[in-house]
Scaffold this active site. Structure first.
Site, PDB file in Angstrom:
ATOM      1  N   ASP A 243       3.824   5.098  -6.038  1.00  0.00           N
ATOM      2  CA  ASP A 243       2.811   4.194  -6.571  1.00  0.00           C
ATOM      3  C   ASP A 243       3.306   3.480  -7.832  1.00  0.00           C
ATOM      4  O   ASP A 243       3.782   4.135  -8.770  1.00  0.00           O
ATOM      5  CB  ASP A 243       1.571   5.049  -6.909  1.00  0.00           C
ATOM      6  N   GLU A 297       6.385   1.142  -4.467  1.00  0.00           N
ATOM      7  CA  GLU A 297       5.437   0.026  -4.505  1.00  0.00           C
ATOM      8  C   GLU A 297       5.871  -0.866  -5.657  1.00  0.00           C
ATOM      9  O   GLU A 297       5.704  -0.499  -6.816  1.00  0.00           O
ATOM     10  CB  GLU A 297       4.015   0.544  -4.727  1.00  0.00           C
TER      11      GLU A 297
HETATM   12  C1  NOJ Z   1      -1.542   1.084  -6.303  1.00  0.00           C
HETATM   13  C2  NOJ Z   1      -2.394   1.755  -5.296  1.00  0.00           C
HETATM   14  O1  NOJ Z   1      -1.996   1.361  -4.012  1.00  0.00           O
HETATM   15  C3  NOJ Z   1      -3.808   1.397  -5.609  1.00  0.00           C
HETATM   16  O2  NOJ Z   1      -4.692   1.783  -4.602  1.00  0.00           O
HETATM   17  C4  NOJ Z   1      -4.162   2.003  -6.919  1.00  0.00           C
HETATM   18  O3  NOJ Z   1      -5.443   1.555  -7.320  1.00  0.00           O
HETATM   19  C5  NOJ Z   1      -3.167   1.631  -8.012  1.00  0.00           C
HETATM   20  N1  NOJ Z   1      -1.811   1.653  -7.579  1.00  0.00           N
HETATM   21  C6  NOJ Z   1      -3.283   2.580  -9.158  1.00  0.00           C
HETATM   22  O4  NOJ Z   1      -2.799   3.836  -8.765  1.00  0.00           O
END
Ligand code: NOJ
Length: 596
Positions: A243, A297
């Site tokens: 993440d 991500e």
């Molecule tokens: C990215 C995640 O995919 C999302 O769902 C989340 O709100 C944020 N990061 C914070 O963790």
């Protein structure tokens, strides 16, 4: 149907030595993250199971409820593993399943070694993992370590006093001129700083107030992260989706956001000065010791910066999610109409900025984005099935590991939200307060945008059958309302219909898994400026495939670029076409794959 089966049988025979290789089916090799040595290359690439994988993302809260509390759970997922396997995918990405107060649906973790009570127990997790392995699939889990929950024991301690042992686990600063330490904003509206009454200092939270950012410059924090990673890897998970990992290293001195970053702060928060050092440390201390897949991500990372994260010789990550395609339909948080040449240019750019030492991902949806058929296809009843199949064809024949979000294989659509009370997402609720309640945006304009882009569109429960709540739960109400179209769009019906999106998806997944050209082959867009047709080739040695996708609601007589002729049809989404040669008479939202 028969046509598809014959075609699929035909393409399983390859002349290439490595052609039928599937790293997923092969015995485990020496663990290696570097890819520097090992098996013979294919088209210059080191073969890896994660390059050949098709990943299916499960959002546990919305997948299947086994105990009738209205919330999806791990046992529910285990009960549907045959469904997942039947789709032809071979890796499951599980969105956070950890103990959490759910300020952001599990992306705020209270205990990294405990399963969220609503989702079940550790033994339910072990059962799920066992079921996945028994089916020869793999499991990657979410690693959410840019921030924790404010209810994590570390933060509970950290906020107690300025000299607490855990103080330096988070990013605390005194007020500056009586205000926030800098002008950073949270992705969920407002300042990224929250003053804590206990000490009067501010802590940083790039997301919700209940998601304080961890201080990665503290080596003890990094050790904690490596330990929890090992905990899950030693249980047998096969890797991590990380993440917002590019945010973990913060800029020296936490300088103000410059004016030109205010509308796109992610590019300022990402790629901090120690990011590569921390990822390399994580790799040498943890990842290099296991045969795992990592996907970061990469919100806020440009295409040009990507090689620095994923070049295998650097020993950082295997792959990242680049946001250019999935956010093409967005201007900030607002919907914008996109064009096909723009989308095509993104894929070409991604391809051209990578080489044999790198690997891409392909995705157009996830739990943070609207439904793929609503955003990139046409979700009207007339074209929903055909356009969902066009998108499946594209996702499974482009270059890069495909990530498919639950329900997209059924062509599930956006939800017809009409009021803020129907929404759950903290991002939307905070934006409503910041924009509508302050009269900056009219409520109807805001809700129209919610229907187009809100994350809740993707988070409505899976539609399993036509029984109440779409068969997702036996409770009178699901945690988030099921899309009212569940009687027309559901898994049971699609499993019974050989022409369904589900079955087409399965055929496309089979085609990809059996066709090395779709994994390792060169990619070439043969008609980049065409506003309606996406036509590209995938070539591996003598094997060459042509993919032709009509992204429009009209029939198109499409003249193939000079010198090209359609070859043998491998698969199509609208029945067997009767034309060959260099002009294709494509119906609205028609997809065809030819072997040249
Ligand atoms: C990215 C995640 O995919 C999302 O769902 C989340 O709100 C944020 N990061 C914070 O963790």
């Amino acid at each position: 149907m028969i046509l598809h089966r014959i075609a699929l049988a035909a393409i399983t025979t390859f002349g290439l030595a490595a052609a039928s290789l599937s790293a997923l089916d092969m015995p485990e090799k020496e663990p290696s993250q570097s890819g520097a040595q090992g098996a013979a290359t294919i088209n210059g690439y080191q073969p890896k199971w994660w390059k050949e994988a098709i990943v299916y993302q499960v959002y546990p809260r919305s997948f299947k409820d086994s105990n009738g509390d209205g919330i999806g759970d791990l046992k529910g997922i285990t009960s549907e593993l045959d469904y997942i396997q039947g789709l032809g995918v071979n890796v499951v990405w599980l969105s956070p399943h950890y103990d959490s107060p759910n300020a952001d649906n599990g992306y705020d973790i209270r205990d990294y070694r405990k399963v969220m009570t609503e989702f079940g127990t550790m033994s339910d997790f072990d059962e799920l993992l066992k079921g996945i392995k028994q089916r020869n699939m793999k499991l990657i889990v979410d690693l959410v370590v840019n921030h924790s929950s404010d209810e994590h024991q570390w933060f509970v301690e950290s906020r107690k006093s300025k000299d607490n042992t855990y103080r330096d686990y988070y990013i605390w600063r005194p007020a500056k001129d009586g205000k926030e330490p800098n002008n950073w904003t949270s992705f969920f509206s407002g300042s990224a700083w929250k003053q804590d009454p206990v000490t009067g200092e501010y802590y940083l939270h790039l997301f919700a107030e209940k998601q304080p950012d961890l201080n990665w410059d503290n080596p003890t924090v990094r050790n904690e992260v490596y330990d929890l990673m090992k905990f899950w890897l030693d249980k047998g998970v096969d890797g991590f989706r990380m993440d917002v990992i590019p945010f973990v290293s913060k800029r020296e001195g936490l300088p103000d956001l410059p004016a030109d970053y205010v509308a796109r702060p992610q590019y300022f928060y990402a790629m901090g000065p120690h990011l590569h050092e921390y990822l390399q440390e994580m790799n040498s201390r943890v990842l290099s010791k296991y045969d795992v897949m990592t996907v970061g991500e990469a919100f806020g990372v440009t295409v040009e910066q990507t090689p620095s994260l994923v070049d295998e010789r650097r020993n950082e990550l295997n792959m990242i999610f680049n946001f250019d395609a999935v956010r093409l339909n967005r201007n900030g948080d607002a919907w914008r109409d996109w064009t096909l040449p723009e989308l095509k240019a993104i894929y070409t750019n991604l391809d051209q900025t990578s080489d044999v030492h790198m690997w891409n991902t392909v995705f157009l949806s996830n739990h943070d984005n609207p439904r793929v058929v609503s955003a990139f296809g046409d979700d009207s009843p007339a074209y929903r099935p055909a356009s969902a199949k066009v998108l499946a064809t594209m996702l499974l024949t482009l270059k890069g590991t495909p990530f498919i979000y639950q329900g997209d294989e059924l062509g599930m659509t956006n939800y017809p939200f009409t009021s803020i009370e129907q929404c759950d997402d903290i991002a939307v609720k905070n934006a409503w307060k910041a924009l509508v309640l302050t009269n900056q945006v009219p409520a109807d304009v805001f809700m129209a945008n919610v229907r187009k882009v809100s994350r809740d569109n993707a988070r409505t429960p899976m539609q399993w059958d036509s029984s109440p709540n779409g068969g997702f739960t036996a409770a009178p109400r699901a945690w988030l309302a099921v899309n009212p179209n569940y009687k027309d769009i559901n898994a049971k019906q699609e499993l019974a219909d050989p022409n369904s999106i589900y079955h087409y998806f399965r055929q496309m997944a089979d085609l990809r898994r059996k066709t090395p050209a779709f994994v390792y082959g060169d990619y070439k867009d043969v008609d980049p400026s065409n506003p309606k047709i996406f036509a590209y080739t995938r070539t591996l040695g003598k094997e060459k495939y042509l993919v032709v996708l009509n992204f429009s609601v009209g029939a198109v007589s499409y003249s193939l670029p000079s010198g090209m002729k359609a070859g043998d049809l491998v698969i199509s989404n609208l029945g067997k076409p009767d034309d060959r040669g260099d002009v294709l008479h494509l119906k609205a939202w028609e997809a065809r794959v030819y072997k040249l």
